[in-house]
Design an enzyme around this catalytic site. Sequence first.
Site, short mmCIF file in Angstrom:
data_model
loop_
_atom_site.label_atom_id
_atom_site.label_comp_id
_atom_site.label_asym_id
_atom_site.label_seq_id
_atom_site.Cartn_x
_atom_site.Cartn_y
_atom_site.Cartn_z
N CYS A 289 0.79 -1.25 0.00
CA CYS A 289 0.00 0.00 0.00
C CYS A 289 0.82 1.30 0.00
O CYS A 289 0.57 2.17 -0.83
CB CYS A 289 -0.98 0.03 1.16
SG CYS A 289 -1.31 -1.54 1.92
N ARG A 318 6.42 -11.24 5.51
CA ARG A 318 5.83 -11.11 6.84
C ARG A 318 6.41 -12.18 7.75
O ARG A 318 6.59 -13.32 7.32
CB ARG A 318 4.31 -11.26 6.79
CG ARG A 318 3.68 -10.12 6.02
CD ARG A 318 2.18 -10.27 5.96
NE ARG A 318 1.63 -9.31 5.00
CZ ARG A 318 0.37 -9.29 4.61
NH1 ARG A 318 -0.48 -10.16 5.10
NH2 ARG A 318 -0.05 -8.40 3.74
N GLN A 336 1.31 -11.04 -3.65
CA GLN A 336 -0.13 -10.80 -3.65
C GLN A 336 -0.57 -10.30 -5.02
O GLN A 336 0.15 -9.54 -5.66
CB GLN A 336 -0.45 -9.69 -2.65
CG GLN A 336 -0.25 -10.06 -1.21
CD GLN A 336 -0.63 -8.90 -0.30
OE1 GLN A 336 -0.08 -7.82 -0.43
NE2 GLN A 336 -1.57 -9.12 0.59
N ASP A 338 -2.28 -7.84 -5.78
CA ASP A 338 -2.72 -6.69 -5.01
C ASP A 338 -3.21 -5.56 -5.93
O ASP A 338 -2.77 -5.45 -7.07
CB ASP A 338 -1.53 -6.18 -4.19
CG ASP A 338 -1.98 -5.47 -2.92
OD1 ASP A 338 -3.20 -5.35 -2.70
OD2 ASP A 338 -1.10 -5.02 -2.16
N HIS A 340 -4.87 -1.28 -5.38
CA HIS A 340 -5.46 -0.23 -4.55
C HIS A 340 -6.29 0.68 -5.43
O HIS A 340 -5.83 1.09 -6.49
CB HIS A 340 -4.37 0.53 -3.81
CG HIS A 340 -3.68 -0.35 -2.81
ND1 HIS A 340 -2.54 -1.04 -3.13
CD2 HIS A 340 -4.00 -0.69 -1.54
CE1 HIS A 340 -2.18 -1.78 -2.08
NE2 HIS A 340 -3.05 -1.59 -1.10
N LYS A 420 -13.92 -4.77 6.26
CA LYS A 420 -13.54 -5.54 5.08
C LYS A 420 -14.53 -6.67 4.82
O LYS A 420 -15.26 -7.09 5.72
CB LYS A 420 -12.14 -6.11 5.24
CG LYS A 420 -12.00 -7.03 6.45
CD LYS A 420 -10.64 -7.71 6.48
CE LYS A 420 -10.57 -8.66 7.67
NZ LYS A 420 -9.49 -9.60 7.63
N HIS A 466 -8.31 -1.48 -0.57
CA HIS A 466 -7.30 -2.52 -0.82
C HIS A 466 -8.08 -3.75 -1.24
O HIS A 466 -9.09 -4.05 -0.63
CB HIS A 466 -6.55 -2.93 0.44
CG HIS A 466 -6.03 -1.81 1.28
ND1 HIS A 466 -4.70 -1.60 1.47
CD2 HIS A 466 -6.66 -0.84 2.00
CE1 HIS A 466 -4.52 -0.57 2.29
NE2 HIS A 466 -5.69 -0.10 2.62
ZN LIG Z 1 -3.05 -2.50 0.71
#
Ligand SMILES: [Zn+2]
Length: 591
Positions: A289, A318, A336, A338, A340, A420, A466
């Site tokens: 992010c 992580r 990911q 991912d 945004h 979420k 996200h």
């Molecule tokens: Zn994010």
Amino acid sequence: MKIETIRHSLSHIMAYSVQELFPGTKFGIGPAIEQGFYYDFDLPKPISDENLPKIEAKMRELIKQDIKFEKKIVSKKEAKEIFKSQPYKLELIEELARVGPVSIYQSGDFVDLCRGPHVKSTLQLHSGQAPYKSFRDYTGQAKEIIDAFKLTKIAGAYWKGNEKNKMLTRIYGIAFKNKKELENFLFKLEEAEKRDHRILGQKLELFLFDEEVGAGLPLWQPKGALIRKIIEDYLYEELGKAGYQWIITPHIGKENLFQTSGHLEFYKENMYSPIEIEKEKYYLKPMNCPFHIKIYNSKIRSYRDLPMRLAELGTVYRYERSGTLHGLIRVRGFTQDDAHIFCTPDQSGGELISLLKQAIKILKDFGFEDYEIYLATRPEKYVGTIKIWQKATNSLKYGLEKLNLKYQIDPKGGVFYGPKADIKIKDSLGRPWQCTTIQVDFNLPEAFKLNYIDKKGKKQRPIMIHRTPLGSMERFLGCLLENYGGALPLWLSPEQIWIIPVGSRHKKYAESVRGRASDAGFRVKLKSEAETVSKKIREAEIQKIPYLLVVGDKEMKSKSVRIRQRGKGDIGEIKIDKFIEKVKMEVEKRK
Ligand SMILES: [Zn+2]
Ligand SMILES: [Zn+2]
């Protein structure tokens, strides 16, 4: 009687058996768990799975003996005397007895620190000749328990789950109400084992872990990397159509970035220690992010630019405790899918609806049509106002309802920065896997002071969403493998077609068939090694190859192939053009 009571009682009986068979054992704890029970032991000498039948036999022997479970309340001093040779119990007594006396359960020669409840006697686990009238109501159920439990495995477990403590031996057992339930469960377990992605990954040479590289850091082998590439190409296409723009950002970033984003405040325990370069600290990114925000914020954005959808196959790191790592499902470095989305508050409702729709379409394309959806609401620790939380939660709710999606509330399950929606897919054995997440965020736009210029030329704060439909490439591949038992659909199979010439005189024709299929865009392999056809067929079965084309005299003459389809066997002879048409259709339908 509750099955948990039976399971917990069995754990005591297991401990009793271990005490009888391995004198000198120190006892940890032994609770009932889902489907069964376990007990942690500090054994005088190591044991292996081979010891389980012996322990199980001892348990059955004890159960038949009408051993009572007697509860006693004792003072701390008495308890310390009773457990004087049991260091783990003494440790627990110190913790428990701060508030007063403790409760213990005695069954035969085995005594345990325990709150209960338990069965009154082991006869309740076995019909025997129950001497108590009051037992009549459950003897019908109880008489089968003796045949409805099984010790399943041995594992290492740190005392109190802390890796600084001693590793104890944990013995797991399962127990059900009757033999039939046990057998059903064992069948499912066996199926699940056959589908274990860690075993499949090794057998199919898709990915591996290397001690020297580090735990939880998967290495994708050529065939695994190819599957990943196929999934990535799919995502590029799908998201491209939906107005996403692809970006690429680095794996590390400076301390200040993660300070502004709040990760160092709220997420530090999941991050790796910093790397120092030229007197500045850099962190491995746990999320993408902050980097995406920097791209958004690199120039002044107008309302006309929104919604801006920035996507990245972003690799993050992580920290996960070594005990929790599990194949590709829980790793320490992963990529990911991912993205945004930066949008105006007015656009956020519509965006959420399309995101939910998109996630479900993507999951369906990969063959997952059964899922559980959770709407996670405001946690204890949160940023932003209650009003803004309500608004965002309502937009998610609205989206779910608009699409007629059934969902459950996960109270206080939201992230600190916003509510979420999570989607857990169910695989072919009905097991849920958490993949998709869609999160509304009002914290980061605030923290990074994001703006856009509205119609009137005024600065406004955008909303950020996200989202990741697959979760991560690693976890998703794990789910795919388990769902399909390794037999991936044609479009995802790294090797789609093998061509097997019957004899060496068919090699040239086989080569021309290979050329045709390869020109048509398929991943084809010519198997012309000097081995028998049946051996090659067996190999293909192990490798889960969707189609084998066997060519001999007859096929050569009629310009055709003989098809062996995975899971179906020989499905007959077909002209090569017809075959290509058939498989093209199959790929298109993603079957
Ligand atoms: Zn994010
Ligand atoms: Zn107990």
